[in-house]
Design an enzyme around this catalytic site. Structure first.
Site, PDB file in Angstrom:
ATOM      1  N   GLY A 293     -13.054  48.267  56.732  1.00 24.90           N
ATOM      2  CA  GLY A 293     -12.248  47.608  57.774  1.00 24.90           C
ATOM      3  C   GLY A 293     -11.684  46.296  57.269  1.00 24.90           C
ATOM      4  O   GLY A 293     -11.577  45.318  58.009  1.00 24.90           O
TER       5      GLY A 293
ATOM      6  N   ARG B 188      -7.686  43.746  58.103  1.00 28.83           N
ATOM      7  CA  ARG B 188      -7.302  42.647  58.996  1.00 28.83           C
ATOM      8  C   ARG B 188      -8.580  42.032  59.581  1.00 28.83           C
ATOM      9  O   ARG B 188      -9.698  42.473  59.285  1.00 28.83           O
ATOM     10  CB  ARG B 188      -6.391  43.146  60.119  1.00 28.83           C
ATOM     11  CG  ARG B 188      -7.097  44.065  61.097  1.00 28.83           C
ATOM     12  CD  ARG B 188      -6.167  44.575  62.190  1.00 28.83           C
ATOM     13  NE  ARG B 188      -6.953  45.130  63.299  1.00 28.83           N
ATOM     14  CZ  ARG B 188      -6.435  45.819  64.306  1.00 28.83           C
ATOM     15  NH1 ARG B 188      -5.144  46.034  64.359  1.00 28.83           N
ATOM     16  NH2 ARG B 188      -7.218  46.267  65.275  1.00 28.83           N
TER      17      ARG B 188
ATOM     18  N   VAL C 167     -13.703  55.666  57.698  1.00 23.83           N
ATOM     19  CA  VAL C 167     -15.146  55.604  57.397  1.00 23.83           C
ATOM     20  C   VAL C 167     -15.927  56.781  57.985  1.00 23.83           C
ATOM     21  O   VAL C 167     -17.023  57.091  57.520  1.00 23.83           O
ATOM     22  CB  VAL C 167     -15.788  54.270  57.883  1.00 23.83           C
ATOM     23  CG1 VAL C 167     -15.302  53.097  57.065  1.00 23.83           C
ATOM     24  CG2 VAL C 167     -15.576  54.062  59.377  1.00 23.83           C
TER      25      VAL C 167
ATOM     26  N   ASN D 150     -18.226  46.867  57.917  1.00 20.17           N
ATOM     27  CA  ASN D 150     -17.581  46.058  58.952  1.00 20.17           C
ATOM     28  C   ASN D 150     -16.676  46.859  59.901  1.00 20.17           C
ATOM     29  O   ASN D 150     -16.484  46.461  61.054  1.00 20.17           O
ATOM     30  CB  ASN D 150     -16.753  44.960  58.253  1.00 20.17           C
ATOM     31  CG  ASN D 150     -15.777  44.289  59.185  1.00 20.17           C
ATOM     32  OD1 ASN D 150     -16.161  43.436  59.989  1.00 20.17           O
ATOM     33  ND2 ASN D 150     -14.503  44.667  59.121  1.00 20.17           N
TER      34      ASN D 150
ATOM     35  N   TYR E 260     -19.600  51.401  72.817  1.00 22.96           N
ATOM     36  CA  TYR E 260     -19.623  50.292  71.852  1.00 22.96           C
ATOM     37  C   TYR E 260     -21.007  49.640  71.827  1.00 22.96           C
ATOM     38  O   TYR E 260     -21.601  49.438  70.763  1.00 22.96           O
ATOM     39  CB  TYR E 260     -18.546  49.277  72.236  1.00 22.96           C
ATOM     40  CG  TYR E 260     -18.391  48.132  71.249  1.00 22.96           C
ATOM     41  CD1 TYR E 260     -17.565  48.263  70.131  1.00 22.96           C
ATOM     42  CD2 TYR E 260     -19.049  46.915  71.434  1.00 22.96           C
ATOM     43  CE1 TYR E 260     -17.404  47.213  69.233  1.00 22.96           C
ATOM     44  CE2 TYR E 260     -18.893  45.869  70.541  1.00 22.96           C
ATOM     45  CZ  TYR E 260     -18.068  46.020  69.448  1.00 22.96           C
ATOM     46  OH  TYR E 260     -17.916  44.977  68.555  1.00 22.96           O
TER      47      TYR E 260
ATOM     48  N   THR F 206     -23.613  51.852  70.068  1.00 23.43           N
ATOM     49  CA  THR F 206     -23.527  51.934  68.602  1.00 23.43           C
ATOM     50  C   THR F 206     -23.968  50.624  67.952  1.00 23.43           C
ATOM     51  O   THR F 206     -24.602  50.638  66.898  1.00 23.43           O
ATOM     52  CB  THR F 206     -22.097  52.273  68.122  1.00 23.43           C
ATOM     53  OG1 THR F 206     -21.170  51.316  68.647  1.00 23.43           O
ATOM     54  CG2 THR F 206     -21.694  53.677  68.565  1.00 23.43           C
ATOM     55  N   LYS F 207     -23.640  49.508  68.604  1.00 21.87           N
ATOM     56  CA  LYS F 207     -24.002  48.222  67.989  1.00 21.87           C
ATOM     57  C   LYS F 207     -25.519  47.989  68.075  1.00 21.87           C
ATOM     58  O   LYS F 207     -26.107  47.361  67.196  1.00 21.87           O
ATOM     59  CB  LYS F 207     -23.220  47.085  68.655  1.00 21.87           C
ATOM     60  CG  LYS F 207     -21.710  47.159  68.388  1.00 21.87           C
ATOM     61  CD  LYS F 207     -21.375  47.156  66.908  1.00 21.87           C
ATOM     62  CE  LYS F 207     -19.888  47.173  66.627  1.00 21.87           C
ATOM     63  NZ  LYS F 207     -19.550  47.134  65.205  1.00 21.87           N
TER      64      LYS F 207
HETATM   65  P1  NAP Z   1     -10.194  44.505  64.180  1.00 24.99           P
HETATM   66  O1  NAP Z   1      -9.398  43.280  64.257  1.00 24.99           O
HETATM   67  O2  NAP Z   1      -9.874  45.632  65.103  1.00 24.99           O
HETATM   68  O3  NAP Z   1     -10.198  45.036  62.664  1.00 24.99           O
HETATM   69  C1  NAP Z   1     -10.926  46.198  62.355  1.00 24.99           C
HETATM   70  C2  NAP Z   1     -10.401  46.808  61.070  1.00 24.99           C
HETATM   71  O4  NAP Z   1     -11.142  48.026  60.840  1.00 24.99           O
HETATM   72  C3  NAP Z   1      -8.920  47.212  61.163  1.00 24.99           C
HETATM   73  O5  NAP Z   1      -8.273  46.923  59.944  1.00 24.99           O
HETATM   74  C4  NAP Z   1      -9.000  48.707  61.401  1.00 24.99           C
HETATM   75  O6  NAP Z   1      -7.897  49.433  60.928  1.00 24.99           O
HETATM   76  C5  NAP Z   1     -10.230  49.084  60.595  1.00 24.99           C
HETATM   77  N1  NAP Z   1     -10.773  50.361  61.048  1.00 24.99           N
HETATM   78  C6  NAP Z   1     -10.929  50.788  62.327  1.00 24.99           C
HETATM   79  N2  NAP Z   1     -11.412  52.028  62.336  1.00 24.99           N
HETATM   80  C7  NAP Z   1     -11.563  52.393  61.049  1.00 24.99           C
HETATM   81  C8  NAP Z   1     -12.006  53.575  60.409  1.00 24.99           C
HETATM   82  N3  NAP Z   1     -12.371  54.645  61.125  1.00 24.99           N
HETATM   83  N4  NAP Z   1     -12.062  53.616  59.060  1.00 24.99           N
HETATM   84  C9  NAP Z   1     -11.671  52.557  58.333  1.00 24.99           C
HETATM   85  N5  NAP Z   1     -11.200  51.409  58.876  1.00 24.99           N
HETATM   86  C10 NAP Z   1     -11.160  51.342  60.211  1.00 24.99           C
HETATM   87  O7  NAP Z   1     -11.718  44.166  64.439  1.00 24.99           O
HETATM   88  P2  NAP Z   1     -12.558  42.824  64.084  1.00 24.99           P
HETATM   89  O8  NAP Z   1     -12.576  41.948  65.270  1.00 24.99           O
HETATM   90  O9  NAP Z   1     -12.144  42.289  62.771  1.00 24.99           O
HETATM   91  O10 NAP Z   1     -14.017  43.473  64.016  1.00 24.99           O
HETATM   92  C11 NAP Z   1     -14.673  43.758  62.794  1.00 24.99           C
HETATM   93  C12 NAP Z   1     -16.098  44.182  63.136  1.00 24.99           C
HETATM   94  O11 NAP Z   1     -16.738  43.119  63.856  1.00 24.99           O
HETATM   95  C13 NAP Z   1     -16.191  45.425  64.022  1.00 24.99           C
HETATM   96  O12 NAP Z   1     -17.281  46.212  63.630  1.00 24.99           O
HETATM   97  C14 NAP Z   1     -16.413  44.842  65.392  1.00 24.99           C
HETATM   98  O13 NAP Z   1     -17.073  45.749  66.259  1.00 24.99           O
HETATM   99  C15 NAP Z   1     -17.272  43.637  65.063  1.00 24.99           C
HETATM  100  N6  NAP Z   1     -17.256  42.604  66.116  1.00 24.99           N
HETATM  101  C16 NAP Z   1     -16.100  41.947  66.432  1.00 24.99           C
HETATM  102  C17 NAP Z   1     -16.123  40.973  67.434  1.00 24.99           C
HETATM  103  C18 NAP Z   1     -14.889  40.182  67.841  1.00 24.99           C
HETATM  104  O14 NAP Z   1     -14.956  39.399  68.808  1.00 24.99           O
HETATM  105  N7  NAP Z   1     -13.772  40.309  67.160  1.00 24.99           N
HETATM  106  C19 NAP Z   1     -17.326  40.700  68.099  1.00 24.99           C
HETATM  107  C20 NAP Z   1     -18.463  41.393  67.752  1.00 24.99           C
HETATM  108  C21 NAP Z   1     -18.419  42.343  66.742  1.00 24.99           C
HETATM  109  P3  NAP Z   1      -6.568  49.562  61.832  1.00 24.99           P
HETATM  110  O15 NAP Z   1      -5.838  48.279  61.669  1.00 24.99           O
HETATM  111  O16 NAP Z   1      -5.840  50.722  61.232  1.00 24.99           O
HETATM  112  O17 NAP Z   1      -7.031  49.818  63.222  1.00 24.99           O
END
Ligand code: NAP
Length: 255
Positions: free
Chosen positions: A14, A17, A65, A91, A162, A165-166
């Site tokens: 991931g 971005r 993934v 991630n 969500y 899974t977390k």
């Molecule tokens: P994000 O902005 O949505 O970025 C996620 C990245 O993962 C995107 O580039 C996405 O690709 C890629 N992705 C999604 N599904 C995928 C797959 N099946 N295979 C490969 N790549 C995939 O999310 P983020 O906020 O950076 O979150 C990153 C991690 O932190 C996640 O696990 C999320 O649950 C966790 N998290 C985030 C927050 C928050 O507030 N942001 C809070 C708690 C936990 P696309 O661009 O093509 O969709």
């Protein structure tokens, strides 16, 4: 001048971005060779180019993934280009919403449940299952799984899939830490609170403002806040820390 992660190869899923890109670039700054994996090959390529511009070797791989055979091919490409993976940052994750709000559990589509489990949980299994044998062989490795405060506490803005899974990732982390520890491998998790990223911005501004007010440090996290903890959890100097889930949430929830 030597850096904390010199001579190490990291794979970040991931990485196209958000938090994943911030982690990939932080590891590049720390001297690691960077494998940037994302389902969007173009955004993974952008991250790899940014990592290279910081003076390290990097490679981009496009893979979902949740697709085990495709992940095997992708990881083989990383190893061929950069050498064995020393550090895995699991991630990639998704948090589907409808118009910025969670779908009520009683209306949750079974197909969406299956997809979230496949990406958020099975995706972490897939990457770890593929890289762990090499780590065991070399008696060296560190894995970080991206959980969430939603895996530890009830959050009314998050869907049941969500949260489930977390929470599962915390158990997965503890199990792997126990089973892989005797082979010299550490496994930890990070539980972010609200981080400013495309995913974080999926909910409406009023919801995020309420979260910010409930966060003692009074701000959203940045990708770098998470990346710094990932660096800490994978540095040789902190290699006695394993099986832990560290909140990076500015005090929100204090789970
Ligand atoms: P994000 O902005 O949505 O970025 C996620 C990245 O993962 C995107 O580039 C996405 O690709 C890629 N992705 C999604 N599904 C995928 C797959 N099946 N295979 C490969 N790549 C995939 O999310 P983020 O906020 O950076 O979150 C990153 C991690 O932190 C996640 O696990 C999320 O649950 C966790 N998290 C985030 C927050 C928050 O507030 N942001 C809070 C708690 C936990 P696309 O661009 O093509 O969709």
């Amino acid at each position: 001048m030597s850096k904390s992660h010199d001579d190490r190869c990291v794979l970040v899923t991931g990485a196209g971005r958000g938090i994943g890109r911030a982690i990939a670039l932080a590891f590049a700054d720390a001297g690691a060779r960077v494998g940037a994996l994302d389902q969007d090959a173009d955004s993974a390529a952008e991250t790899a180019a940014l990592a290279e511009s910081r003076g390290t070797a990097a490679v981009a791989v496009g893979a979902d993934v949740s697709d085990y055979p495709r992940m095997e091919d992708a990881l083989a490409k990383v190893v061929d280009t950069l050498g064995p993976v020393d550090i895995l940052i699991n991630n990639a994750g998704i948090s589907p919403k409808q118009d910025g709000v969670r779908v009520p559990f009683t209306e949750l589509d079974p197909a969406e449940w299956t997809e979230v489990v496949a990406v958020n949980l099975t995706g972490c299994f897939n990457a770890a299952r593929i890289v762990a044998p090499g780590m065991v062989e070399r008696r060296r490795g560190a894995i970080v799984n991206m959980s969430s405060v939603a895996g530890k506490a009830y959050l009314d803005v998050i869907g049941a899939h969500y949260s489930a899974t977390k929470a599962a990732l915390i158990g997965f982390t503890r199990h792997l830490a126990g089973e892989l520890g005797p082979h010299g491998i550490t496994v930890n998790a990070i539980a972010p609170g609200r981080i400013d990223s495309p995913m974080g911005r999926m909910v409406g501004p009023e919801v995020n403002e309420a979260i910010r007010r409930a966060t003692p440090l009074g701000r959203f996290g940045e990708g770098a806040d998470v990346a710094n903890v990932a660096l800490f959890l994978t540095a040789p100097e902190t290699g006695f820390v394993t099986g832990q889930t560290i909140d990076v949430a500015g005090g929100w929830m204090m789970t």
